[in-house]
Scaffold this active site. Structure first.
Site, PDB file in Angstrom:
ATOM      1  N   HIS A  54      56.083 -15.790  12.206  1.00  0.00           N
ATOM      2  CA  HIS A  54      56.922 -15.705  11.012  1.00  0.00           C
ATOM      3  C   HIS A  54      56.093 -15.702   9.736  1.00  0.00           C
ATOM      4  O   HIS A  54      56.442 -15.037   8.764  1.00  0.00           O
ATOM      5  CB  HIS A  54      57.899 -16.886  11.000  1.00  0.00           C
ATOM      6  CG  HIS A  54      59.008 -16.741  10.009  1.00  0.00           C
ATOM      7  ND1 HIS A  54      60.063 -15.880  10.196  1.00  0.00           N
ATOM      8  CD2 HIS A  54      59.232 -17.342   8.817  1.00  0.00           C
ATOM      9  CE1 HIS A  54      60.894 -15.964   9.171  1.00  0.00           C
ATOM     10  NE2 HIS A  54      60.406 -16.842   8.319  1.00  0.00           N
ATOM     11  N   HIS A 100      67.117 -14.492   8.758  1.00  0.00           N
ATOM     12  CA  HIS A 100      67.369 -15.883   9.121  1.00  0.00           C
ATOM     13  C   HIS A 100      68.158 -15.876  10.416  1.00  0.00           C
ATOM     14  O   HIS A 100      69.236 -16.458  10.519  1.00  0.00           O
ATOM     15  CB  HIS A 100      68.100 -16.623   7.998  1.00  0.00           C
ATOM     16  CG  HIS A 100      67.404 -17.875   7.575  1.00  0.00           C
ATOM     17  ND1 HIS A 100      68.041 -19.049   7.288  1.00  0.00           N
ATOM     18  CD2 HIS A 100      66.078 -18.141   7.414  1.00  0.00           C
ATOM     19  CE1 HIS A 100      67.159 -19.979   6.950  1.00  0.00           C
ATOM     20  NE2 HIS A 100      65.956 -19.447   7.020  1.00  0.00           N
TER      21      HIS A 100
END
Length: 729
Positions: A54, A100
């Site tokens: 990420h 998300h």
């Protein structure tokens, strides 16, 4: 002796605790080499989040390097919180999209809300005032109760945060397919406007300059959120609920206004929001970009409760926080500013010339790490794809029941109106929204001018899965066409690459081929990539999601006057622009009829896209066209149905197409409405009929007649999702 009880360096190594944090054996060994010793618990956690997929893009960097990132309009490209693109008159547009996904799968409301909050702070940290929000969402089919729960939670979270903070949500897209069961995609995009001389960077420079923390007090929420986003979902994911952050839009609003005021101070050196990996990423990245070191005194960090350890402080992803570097001696003016806005703030450290990242608590050292390797030397993995090509098969559409297919597609949630959902969003706060959600690209006025920013967000996962290379081109072109359809000049794009595990050869090949196609389209359409995000490991126990690259694109409208009359009316002529072919691979018709992919080739001509797009754009700006709709999912017939239902207009159309071609999704086509006395000069434009005031939807093909009452059509189209959500079976 430390007041915090943590595993020893020996336990971390012998029990391989680093693996539970997300580091592999080789990565742990590399950390030991960098430090010249074994890392302690806090240092291990810091490396694990900074080297997570990420934060470091360790599996995707080679693909990102393909994208063009510069043009005459680009003022700031990838590497900062968001991209910045010139719109003239010393103004610029700032924008970015982020995912998300995993948090929304575990806790849909907060997962979506904090996704919106995070992307807003990315824009604000550049110094821009946000003008609108967009979102791209994917869920499993609504026949499953869990997917209905996820959809309702995510939509409520997006609305709950955006409405409270006072930024309109003006556009988006939502699709439904069982490949997203258990792993929804929630991609949030924000667009802002800024003056050139106010652009900020996340940098820490100037030995002795102070580091200021502002925002919510640090808690234990979101710890290892970046790591959670870098692994597949499983039965254990529910136990990761504490990893999901909690948003507070009211504090977010205060922080936004305080930040926008702080950037007007000459003594501000750099600013960055605390997003993924929280205080760790913001501080270490700022030091790395400034070529500096940093010393943080963690006993000065505002905390929500006693006993929060350095490890927890550094890895917490508590929301609504910013990190500033200010000139030494000027701290009080910033602290006073934040107090005025009722925000917690504190001086928590200083910039050093050591090029080391040092963390202390009550003078005890909890981390001492060289800055550059931490921020920039995460391993980069180049894996293997596969030479195996999917088997191509031909689907037979000769027995198609056009009327039944029409009704089934009209009411499928992917094609049905999303009005029931987007009405939960405030679309007009700020009073600058010109084109609201519904059928077209968002258009928002640049306050105080006659200019506007058009913005869109699009994904074409079924096309990408069918043929990753051509599909990659198609997703960029779809966003381009949506901007052209409102007369905007496309400027640049942001992307969010949502894929399964890159460690699967098939998924890795999808990344290779689709990003190559996207890069080619960016070059051809002159839409460089200025920001973005990668979300891999979107996996459940049974499958990967479809490869879902999402493109957010912005365009400039120099003068909005033509939009005053950009609306279809009865009596206007309808034209179909572009040739329709037998292109069903990856289409909604193929899904409905066969629920399988033919993997047949569907080509897109990027040169034609540019020529046709320029003709359409000029015709819109010159007032020749009164409405433009791109032909998308469900083909020409469903596009006509959407126009009729949205505007409550009848139409009488004759199409020289076969029954199946009514639903073909050949790329590059538009339907345009023209005043009855208006001539147009657009290549490959064929007049197909007129809009009427009799509330009758009438379309004739080579062998079929489709006729519906428009009020009934509208009711079916607009009511489909609400009906799905209220189904108790």
């Amino acid at each position: 002796m430390s007041k915090f009880i943590e595993p020893s360096v020996e336990e971390i190594q012998t029990e391989r605790l680093y693996q539970t944090m997300g580091l592999s054996d080789d990565e742990y060994d590399k950390v030991c080499d960098i430090l010249g010793r074994r890392p302690n618990f806090t240092e291990t956690g810091i490396f694990s989040v900074m080297w997570s997929e990420h934060c470091s893009y360790k599996h995707s960097k080679p693909f990102l390097k393909q994208f063009p990132t510069t043009s005459e309009h680009v003022l700031m490209g990838p590497g900062e919180g968001a991209g910045v693109v010139d719109i003239g008159d010393q103004q610029a547009v700032v924008f970015k999209v982020e995912s998300h996904n995993h948090p929304s799968a575990v806790e849909p409301y907060q997962g979506a809300a904090t996704g919106v909050g995070g992307i807003i702070r990315d824009i604000v940290s550049i110094g821009a005032r946000p003008i609108n929000l967009l979102n791209s969402l994917r869920f499993g089919e609504l026949s499953h109760p869990q997917n209905r729960r996820l959809l309702e939670g995510v939509v409520a979270g997006i609305g709950g945060y955006g409405n409270c903070i006072g930024i309109p949500t003006t556009a988006g897209e939502i699709e439904f397919d069982d490949r997203y069961d258990g792993n929804p995609l929630v991609n949030a995009m924000c667009v802002g406007v800024i003056d050139h001389d106010m652009v900020q960077k996340g940098t820490a420079k100037g030995t002795g300059n102070s580091v200021i923390y502002v925002g919510l007090k640090t808690g234990r929420d979101g710890i290892h959120g970046a790591t959670f986003a870098s692994e597949g979902l499983s039965e254990d994911s529910e136990s990761k609920r504490p990893s999901v952050q909690i948003g507070d839009p009211f504090v977010g609003k205060k922080l936004m206004e305080a930040t926008l005021e702080a950037i007007t101070y000459d003594d501000l050196v750099g600013i960055q929001d605390m997003g993924a990996a929280g205080l760790t990423s913001s501080s270490s990245e700022m030091a790395a970009k400034g070529g500096s070191g940093m010393h943080l005194r963690l006993d000065q960090v505002p905390v929500r409760e006693l006993g929060i350890s350095p490890y927890e402080m550094m890895l917490s992803e508590t929301q609504e926080r910013m990190l500033l570097v200010v000139k030494k001696g000027t701290e009080q003016q910033f602290l006073d500013l934040f107090e005025k806005h009722e925000l917690d703030s504190a001086v928590i450290g200083e910039v050093t010339d050591t090029e080391r990242f040092v963390l202390t608590y009550d003078d005890e050292v909890f981390a001492d790490i060289p800055v550059e390797p931490l921020a920039d030397e995460a391993p980069v993995y180049i894996l293997e794809g596969t030479d195996d090509k999917p088997e191509t098969k031909t689907h037979d559409y000769s027995d198609l029941d056009v009327n039944a297919t029409f009704d089934q597609l009209l009411t499928h949630p992917t094609i049905a109106s999303k009005r029931y959902l987007y009405e939960q969003y405030d679309q007009q706060v700020g009073a600058n929204t010109i084109v609201k959600p519904g059928l077209q690209t968002s258009v928002v006025r640049v306050e105080g001018t006659n200019k506007a920013i058009a913005s869109t967000i699009d994904g074409e996962a079924r096309y990408v899965f069918n043929n990753p290379y051509e599909g990659g081109k198609m997703v960029v072109a779809e966003a381009y066409r949506n901007l052209i359809a409102v007369g905007a000049t496309p400027l640049a794009m942001t992307d969010c690459l949502n894929y399964g595990s890159p460690e699967k050869k098939g998924v890795y090949q999808q990344l290779i081929d689709s990003t190559r196609g996207m890069a080619e389209a960016c070059e051809a359409l002159a839409t460089p990539v200025v920001s973005g995000n990668v979300s891999l490991y979107n996996e459940t126990q049974t499958s990967s999601i479809y490869p879902t690259p999402v493109v957010g694109m912005v365009g400039l409208i120099e003068n909005i006057d033509y939009l005053n009359d950009f609306h279809p009316h009865a009596g206007y002529k309808l034209y179909l622009v572009g040739e329709t072919k037998d292109d069903f691979a990856g289409s909604q018709l193929e899904k409905l009829q066969f629920n399988a992919f033919s993997h047949e080739q569907v080509d897109i001509n990027l040169s034609t896209e540019v020529v046709r797009g320029e003709q359409i754009k000029q015709a819109v700006q010159q007032g020749q066209l009164s409405h433009v709709q791109t032909v998308g999912k469900g083909g020409v017939l469903m596009t006509l149905a959407r126009i009729a239902a949205h505007y409550s207009l009848g139409l009488d159309v004759t199409l020289s197409l076969s029954d199946a071609q009514l639903f073909s999704e050949t790329p590059g086509r538009y339907i345009v409405a023209v005043k009855s006395d208006q001539a147009i000069q657009i290549d490959d434009a064929v007049e197909i009929g007129t809009l009427t005031d009799d509330k009758q939807f009438k379309v004739a093909s080579a062998s079929q007649q489709i006729q519906r009452d428009v009020d009934q059509l509208k009711q079916q189209w607009e009511g489909a999702i609400e009906q799905c959500l209220n189904t108790t079976v």
